[in-house]
Design a protein around this motif. Structure first.
Motif, mmCIF file in Angstrom:
data_model
loop_
_atom_site.group_PDB
_atom_site.id
_atom_site.type_symbol
_atom_site.label_atom_id
_atom_site.label_comp_id
_atom_site.label_asym_id
_atom_site.label_seq_id
_atom_site.Cartn_x
_atom_site.Cartn_y
_atom_site.Cartn_z
ATOM 1 N N UNK B 152 42.764 19.506 63.936
ATOM 2 C CA UNK B 152 41.887 18.866 62.777
ATOM 3 C C UNK B 152 41.131 17.802 63.512
ATOM 4 N N UNK B 154 39.474 15.180 62.302
ATOM 5 C CA UNK B 154 39.835 13.647 61.853
ATOM 6 C C UNK B 154 41.344 13.349 62.572
ATOM 7 N N UNK B 155 42.162 13.829 62.484
ATOM 8 C CA UNK B 155 43.467 13.773 63.048
ATOM 9 C C UNK B 155 43.336 13.599 64.492
ATOM 10 N N UNK B 156 42.262 14.314 65.240
ATOM 11 C CA UNK B 156 42.410 14.162 66.692
ATOM 12 C C UNK B 156 41.741 12.820 66.974
ATOM 13 N N UNK B 158 41.799 10.135 64.983
ATOM 14 C CA UNK B 158 42.885 8.924 65.082
ATOM 15 C C UNK B 158 43.882 9.012 66.293
#
Lengths: 196, 196, 196, 196
Positions: B152, B154-156, B158
């Motif tokens: 993902x 966005x997760x990456x 962060x």
DNA sequence: CATGAATGAGCCTTCATTCAT
DNA sequence: CATGAATGAAGGCTCATTCAT
């Protein structure tokens, strides 16, 4: 007045710990007053002292309990796994799962390290170091076995831990991402990141 | 007593900011008293108010100044670079360099977000989000161009930011690791981590 | 240290109120510090807060208690009297007696209106207005019944109240004048003043 | 910075006096800070000291100026009048008129007596006593001449002054009552009140 | 004269902690 | 065990006043 009907020592302490976690997570140790805490538990401030010794000791217990549990659980999670790849995967999966489950403890354990008295802080840092060493050991053996390639092992250890621990600051179970996707995304970043 | 010979507004304010950074970094916002701060600057506590409006506003200014500088500098660092790989490398190098140079500001900017009043907090979070979006944009375009592959986005984003920002909590220039090695180690983890 | 042997909440609160009356009467609300107050009661300043919520609330309570008592007592004093002359005499006699007995409360109640927060001030002014209306009512009915003759009723009300309340600023029981002579002198001024 | 174009010593002092009257009337002496005052005049707080010596001295000057003026004007108002009735009427008319015109000075002169240092307070009280004596003298001579009949002369003096001075606390020129009606209403109360 | 920067005292309030009840 | 009343230290902030510029 006498003790409230139905109150009991251990239950009250557990309630204090739970309320402490919530409040310290939300406001920080310094910003949480024992009046806040007592109110949340339904006691007068003075009564807290039948269960805790000092505010500082409460903070220490909260963090210490968490660190001990962390060590127990990582032991279980890695038991019987020796191959570096599999071991690293197990570490990542465990770390994320645990940090999602207990994000308040984890957050407090790092954010409030500053609030611990030197002696208490040292004890926690020792435990944290032991935990870091587990990951460092995995990386080291992987590198020695030519399975992994990293720059500096210690720096990589910190970097990976920082990455994985980061979820505590933003993840909420109500969000868009489910836990599986979360683990997969991180797993890919880590496993590819250390690939030879 | 009146104005001390040689005292000057801007100089004193700068000294307050510098002392504030040191103290908040070392003890936390709540744990720093304005008496501490004044003593460090060589003033009486009340004299601080010739230069700041409130303790809260001082915290906000410290963090806000830092966020503004961060935005200016990342703009310069990425100017004229469009290829995703190169752009990501530039981002990583800049982020690490800046976060090493200004580790106190960065640390305070995240650890003391909690201590900001809601309105101030929102303004900072907005700025932080804008900064995160820069990295997210790089990853997205890299993925679209089949240069990167991540779970993902966005997760990456962060995860990578958490990793890179982590150095603020442990790096000291006096340590074993030089800055180049630090950047190389992180660079490898990130670039390999997103590789297709 | 903990609770002092023999200390008791209600007694301490009463002592705070009494000391507050003395100090505010003597120095004014702004000029009275809670340190003064605590010292007079024999407490540490912070201990006051086991009994009061804020300095402002203390002032309000002092004034409010007085206004409530005033209303209760004027009710008793006028009960069963309907003839305008007799009623006015009863009002004058009661007002003077009460204002001599509780000159500190009365003085504070008017001099420190300014020091009340708007919301508190409004509540007191409402009560004061109700009290004024009692006298205004007596005058009005007396005028309607051709027993009294005055210029403007509302102005006369204020004028008479100002006259009667004035004793708070100078009367001391140790002086030359006894209470009876005081009442007689005022009674004559008022009763002749409104005569038809 | 140098002096603002057009500023001039005496004008500035007058502005300080006017602003001081407004602020002390509205908030009280203790509650008015010199910062408030400076802001209202358009100066920095420190600059006030080019015009006044201390806050206390400013208060004293304000009250003292008023008392001096009061004496001058009552002298003019009574000059050439000797008959007790006419003299009392002149006193009442003057007192009311002056107290309406300068209600802030009058109010401050009584409410802030408490805020004066003992030495200053004594001087003002002496002046006030002299003024009271004028009315007391009128009553006395009226009684001696069988034109008036009162209980105790001194008490009646205080009572009448309290009544007349009371308007300062509620009268505003924008209200329902015009100044003539006001004077008539009070005049009737007083003149009938002392009638033989 | 005005400004701006400083002092030192003091203010209201909060807090962790203690202990008689 | 819980309460309520106390302590003593400290906190953020305001203020009258001073004086170099």
């Amino acid at each position: 007045m006498a003790r409230t009907a139905g109150s009991s020592g251990p239950k009250t302490l557990a309630a204090i710990h739970e309320a402490g976690l919530q409040l310290i997570y939300a406001k920080g140790y310094d910003a949480m007053s024992l009046r806040d805490l007592a109110a949340k538990v339904g006691l007068q401030p003075g009564s807290l002292y039948n269960h805790i010794t000092t505010k500082q000791e409460l903070l220490f217990d909260l963090i210490h309990n968490h660190m001990i549990a962390l060590h127990e659980r990582i032991g279980e999670a890695l038991a019987g796994i020796s191959e570096p790849h599999t071991r690293l995967e197990a570490f990542v999966a465990f770390h994320l799962t645990y940090h999602i489950e207990r994000k308040r403890e984890v957050f407090i354990g790092s954010a409030e390290l500053r609030s611990l008295e030197p002696k208490n802080r040292k004890r926690i840092i020792k435990l944290r170091r032991d935990y870091e060493d587990i990951l460092a050991g995995i990386l080291e053996r992987g590198v020695a076995a030519k399975k992994f390639k990293v720059g500096d092992v210690r720096v990589s250890t910190y970097a990976i831990l920082a990455m994985l621990t980061g979820i505590c600051t933003w993840y909420t179970p109500k969000g868009r991402i489910d836990q599986d996707a979360l683990i997969k995304t991180h797993m890919r970043l880590v496993m590819q990141g250390v690939e030879g």
